[in-house]
Design an enzyme around this catalytic site. Structure first.
Site, PDB file in Angstrom:
ATOM      1  N   SER A   1       0.732  -1.160   0.048  1.00 18.13           N
ATOM      2  CA  SER A   1       0.037   0.010  -0.199  1.00 18.13           C
ATOM      3  C   SER A   1       0.735   1.299   0.206  1.00 18.13           C
ATOM      4  O   SER A   1       1.814   1.252  -0.764  1.00 18.13           O
ATOM      5  CB  SER A   1      -0.850  -0.086   1.204  1.00 18.13           C
ATOM      6  OG  SER A   1      -1.677   1.030   1.203  1.00 18.13           O
TER       7      SER A   1
ATOM      8  N   ARG B   1      -5.521   3.208  -0.484  1.00 16.14           N
ATOM      9  CA  ARG B   1      -6.668   3.189   0.264  1.00 16.14           C
ATOM     10  C   ARG B   1      -7.787   2.411  -0.293  1.00 16.14           C
ATOM     11  O   ARG B   1      -8.536   2.042   0.634  1.00 16.14           O
ATOM     12  CB  ARG B   1      -7.150   4.620   0.884  1.00 16.14           C
ATOM     13  CG  ARG B   1      -8.036   4.545   1.867  1.00 16.14           C
ATOM     14  CD  ARG B   1      -8.107   5.911   2.523  1.00 16.14           C
ATOM     15  NE  ARG B   1      -8.294   7.101   1.719  1.00 16.14           N
ATOM     16  CZ  ARG B   1      -8.083   8.412   2.132  1.00 16.14           C
ATOM     17  NH1 ARG B   1      -7.996   8.896   3.185  1.00 16.14           N
ATOM     18  NH2 ARG B   1      -8.236   9.235   1.144  1.00 16.14           N
TER      19      ARG B   1
ATOM     20  N   VAL C   1      -7.017   3.648  11.453  1.00 20.58           N
ATOM     21  CA  VAL C   1      -5.916   3.835  10.587  1.00 20.58           C
ATOM     22  C   VAL C   1      -6.340   4.306   9.074  1.00 20.58           C
ATOM     23  O   VAL C   1      -7.407   4.149   8.798  1.00 20.58           O
ATOM     24  CB  VAL C   1      -4.757   2.511  10.426  1.00 20.58           C
ATOM     25  CG1 VAL C   1      -4.544   2.027  11.793  1.00 20.58           C
ATOM     26  CG2 VAL C   1      -5.708   1.468   9.497  1.00 20.58           C
ATOM     27  N   GLU C   2      -5.227   4.987   8.337  1.00 22.52           N
ATOM     28  CA  GLU C   2      -5.384   5.327   7.004  1.00 22.52           C
ATOM     29  C   GLU C   2      -6.529   6.367   6.938  1.00 22.52           C
ATOM     30  O   GLU C   2      -7.356   6.482   6.096  1.00 22.52           O
ATOM     31  CB  GLU C   2      -5.509   4.258   5.785  1.00 22.52           C
ATOM     32  CG  GLU C   2      -4.287   3.544   5.663  1.00 22.52           C
ATOM     33  CD  GLU C   2      -4.305   2.774   4.372  1.00 22.52           C
ATOM     34  OE1 GLU C   2      -5.163   2.952   3.623  1.00 22.52           O
ATOM     35  OE2 GLU C   2      -3.469   1.859   4.304  1.00 22.52           O
ATOM     36  N   GLY C   3      -6.499   7.473   7.848  1.00 24.39           N
ATOM     37  CA  GLY C   3      -7.660   8.223   8.088  1.00 24.39           C
ATOM     38  C   GLY C   3      -8.794   7.947   8.817  1.00 24.39           C
ATOM     39  O   GLY C   3      -9.579   6.901   8.568  1.00 24.39           O
TER      40      GLY C   3
END
Length: 818
Positions: A206, A374, A496-498
């Site tokens: 990613s 994402r 995670v990731e926002g």
């Protein structure tokens, strides 16, 4: 006659506006109708004067710009909040795709179905069927999560040897170069076995050094690092999040100062770095550290800009002063995650990804890559987890009995099972459609935010429903619990990731409104143009288009609401037609409500997060409906799958309806609320939740093997082997369904209503009474142990539950006593 011609004129204008005709077309239609009406005696001088008063100022560019557009533009610039460079980078990153069609109020469903169906290549399929299955069979998840708090070394080595960390790396550098869809399929299968396993594999594929290097690295950086990453010689991590900057990653306090220093015995220009990062996956074991920091150049050593801004660099972790090794402990899903620090560490300029020319370009690099990553890792992990939970909970519900019947036949349990089945179908559809977009070359920033938020939320909801069904089986951790770790770890994907609360309230609509709206971005851009005449011309063109767009959506919304969208074009006139029509209606409503919200709240809409969230919900659920309908079409419109399609569409459209109703109820003006209710819901709310009867069908579907259930379980690891609890349970389900007729025969012949347990004794009874043959009795008796394995839970010696220091102290005491 005047009334008739006036109504004709209104009808013609509404038709033109509905079909988004140009201003000149609408003007021509009006003039011709007035002319014919004048000859018929319906219109006179006053009618022509009204027409000219409206038409001339709007049609003559000079008049329009001087007396209408110029004052509006001046006000617009005053009330529009300024955009930071990081916000501009986030908005410019990525591309728009199908979500833009949904946002504009008139989706072309034929276009949706023309997008190619994602498929695995022969090589990709072989990888899924080979190395992925092998590594799943190797892992004992309880041992890894409870005893080792890490993957076993043989599993780590297998992942490296078979290039699991190199799925995104091009073949010229030794990578696998898999499609986004293939990456998704791999991660789904890994997740269905272990969230620990999929987390460790997902991150390097990613957002990370591999992705950034391929897009922005220098030739020397690519040639050095990519082959080493592909072979597993290097383990990468990427350090972005700081204690003071989580979701607001653009505010990272970590910094680097351009200066001169010693490197390999020579004085060179480089960067002195200081950082303090946390939550960094693979940091404790990484050999190369991707680092995001704010670059400063006070002496102008690399250019005139003394504050270049966010920059990304690659730092070997054996560089003196780099601190790694300590670990966080993320909710008993102990993937390698931890902090990293460094103070005044000097590195040469060529450690910057892309070299000195990319200094200050780090934020753009990150948001562009994140828009792709994402869309793959977390949504795929979520979809794989949901599908595993759905299949496993369905099997358990058919095996486990209470009150002399499988618990899956109880209506309360059916309600949870139906949600699991619906989530499994629609989440898989969303991942397939979205990764397909990536493989078409899109960088879908809005879509990636939609599916990250909604699929991780569905995963959390699915886990809760499954836990409710499994009861004690779900809450007792141990080697025979396949749900507990996922239940504990569900908030990780949410965070995670926002973080999801940020993604829903700010990102989905915040980016969607600007990127997907056909005119807003141009209007905002006009404010940045220094030449006043050019700025006015750009704003004039955009605003006139915006007004026409809004009028069109107003007419479309009203017409579709009055007619129930019955006259809307649909690609298939079958049982799915109503879903296309309602989705078209809500798409027009979204476009209209978006413009109304912008007009009502102005620049403060940016701070009205709950309004933004509801507008984002509308866009999101329309996207999920689209994905569901596309999947049904891509798989050949199989009638036996329609119950899943119907539940998913009804559920998503019901959420659209609720978002619209909540939007109306939270408008600041009572008269506006009243007008909107009449406009959007003139005959009440049209969508009803899925019925109990439909949910009964879905619940039963999960409990009996079938082709539909097999499609629902695509890329779920169901192999019947000792370390795969779900695969063993799946075999038990088949065995129990196979012996139930034997059990029922014994009960019928003996005139008894026996409970469905102690099947070995029932088998003996049937054998002695001559009801069963020896082979049948053996078959029935053999199922008893596997049935008990499914419903029983683990228990432990207290010493086995000790961990860390307590376990070491216990061993020491035993040794001392001996």
């Amino acid at each position: 006659m005047t009334l008739i011609f006036t109504l004709v004129l209104i009808a013609l204008l509404c038709t033109a506006v509905y079909h988004r005709a140009s201003w000149n077309t609408a003007l021509g239609v009006s003039a011709i109708t007035l002319l014919i009406g004048t000859f018929a005696g319906a219109f006179g001088l006053i009618s022509w004067l009204i027409f000219l008063i409206i038409a001339v100022p709007l049609s003559v560019t000079g008049l329009r710009q001087q007396y209408i557009i110029k004052p509006i533009f001046a006000t617009f610039k005053k009330v529009t909040p300024s955009m930071s460079d990081t916000e501009k980078s986030a908005i410019d990153a990525g591309t728009t795709w199908w979500e833009a069609d949904l946002f504009c109020g008139n989706p072309d469903w034929k276009k949706l179905h023309q997008y190619p169906v994602p498929k695995l290549t022969i090589e990709e399929q072989a990888f899924v069927d080979g190395p992925v299955e092998v590594v799943c069979s190797m892992l004992d998840d309880w041992e890894a999560t409870h005893e080792l708090t890490d993957l076993p070394q043989d599993v780590w080595q297998y992942l490296k040897d078979n290039k699991f960390f190199a799925m995104i790396i091009k073949k010229e550098y030794g990578g696998l170069e898999f499609s986004a869809f293939a990456q998704s399929c791999v991660l789904q299968k890994l997740t269905s076995k272990s969230t620990l396993l999929s987390s460790i594999v997902g991150v390097p594929n990613s957002l990370g050094p591999g992705e950034l290097l391929q897009h922005y690295g220098t030739k020397e950086q690519k040639d050095h690092y990519l082959p080493r990453l592909a072979s597993g010689q290097e383990i990468p991590c990427f350090a972005l999040t700081s204690p003071e900057a989580g979701s607001d990653a653009s505010s990272i306090p970590d910094y680097g100062v351009v200066c001169k220093g010693q490197w390999n015995g020579e004085e060179v220009v480089g960067v002195s770095l200081t950082w303090n990062k946390r939550y960094i996956t693979l940091a404790p074991v990484a050999t190369v550290l991707g680092l995001a920091f704010k670059l400063q150049d006070p002496d102008g050593l690399i250019g005139d800009n003394k504050e270049p801004g966010i920059t990304c660099a690659l730092i070997p972790t054996d560089t003196p002063g780099v601190e790694i090794g300590r670990r966080h402990f993320p909710l008993n899903v102990p993937f390698q995650n931890g902090p990293t620090r460094g103070k005044d560490i000097f590195v040469p300029l060529d450690y910057i990804i892309g070299g000195p020319d990319m200094a200050g370009q780090g934020w753009r690099m990150l948001v562009e890559c994140l828009s792709v990553g994402r869309a793959i890792t977390l949504p795929s992990n979520s979809a794989g987890g949901i599908k595993m939970i759905a299949v496993a909970t369905g099997a358990y519900s058919r095996i486990r009995r209470q009150f002399r019947l499988p618990i899956g036949k109880m209506e309360g349990v059916e309600e949870s099972l139906a949600k699991l089945a619906g989530y499994a179908y629609s989440s898989d559809a969303a991942v397939s459609m979205s990764t397909g977009a990536v493989d078409l070359g899109e960088k879908p920033s809005v879509v990636s935010a939609i599916i990250k938020y909604h699929l991780t939320e569905q995963m959390r909801d699915a886990t809760i429903h499954a836990m409710d069904v499994l009861g004690g089986k779900g809450i007792m951790l141990g080697p025979n619990n396949y749900l507990g770790r996922g239940y504990q770890g569900a908030p990780i994907a949410i965070t995670v990731e926002g973080a999801n609360i940020l993604t829903r309230n700010m990102i989905i609509y915040g980016q969607g409104a600007i990127r997907c709206h056909p005119f807003v971005l141009t209007e905002l851009g006009a404010c940045e143009i220094e030449d006043r005449e050019e700025a006015l011309n750009v704003f004039d063109k955009a605003l006139m288009g915006h007004i026409g767009f809004t009028m069109s959506n107003l007419v479309r919304t009203k017409w579709l609401a009055l007619t129930g969208a019955r006259f809307t074009s649909v690609p298939y006139n079958d049982e799915t037609a109503e879903f296309y029509r309602i989705a078209s209606r809500f798409s027009a409503s979204l476009a209209l409500m978006s413009d109304i919200s912008m007009a009502v709240f102005g620049g403060s809409l940016k701070r009205k997060e709950r309004i933004s969230a509801r507008l984002g919900d509308l866009l999101s659920y329309l996207y999920l409906v689209s994905a569901t309908l596309k999947r049904y079409n891509d798989e050949g419109r199989k009638k036996e799958d329609f119950a899943l399609v119907k539940w998913s569409c009804q559920d998503h459209l019901y959420h659209c309806q609720r978002a619209l109703a909540d939007l109306i109820n939270n408008m600041p003006s009572a008269p506006l609320r009243a007008v909107l209710k009449v406009l959007l819901f003139p005959f009440g709310r049209p969508v009803r939740k899925p019925t109990d009867q439909l949910e009964h069908k879905l619940a039963q579907l999960l409990q009996v093997p079938s082709e539909t259930r097999n499609r629902l379980a695509s890329y779920v690891y169901l192999k019947n082997e000792p370390l795969n609890l779900v695969g063993r349970q799946e075999q038990t389900l088949k065995d129990i369904l196979d012996v139930e007729p034997l059990f029922e025969r014994v009960c019928k012949e003996k005139g008894l209503k026996l409970p469905f347990f102690q099947l070995d004794k029932v088998a003996q009874m049937g054998l002695e009474a001559g009801i069963l043959s020896q082979a049948e009795a053996d078959k029935l008796a053999a199922v008893e142990q596997s049935r008990l394995d499914v419903i029983n839970v683990d228990d432990f010696d207290p010493a086995d539950l000790l961990a860390g220091k307590a376990a070491r102290n216990s061993v020491k005491k035993e040794a001392d006593a001996a």
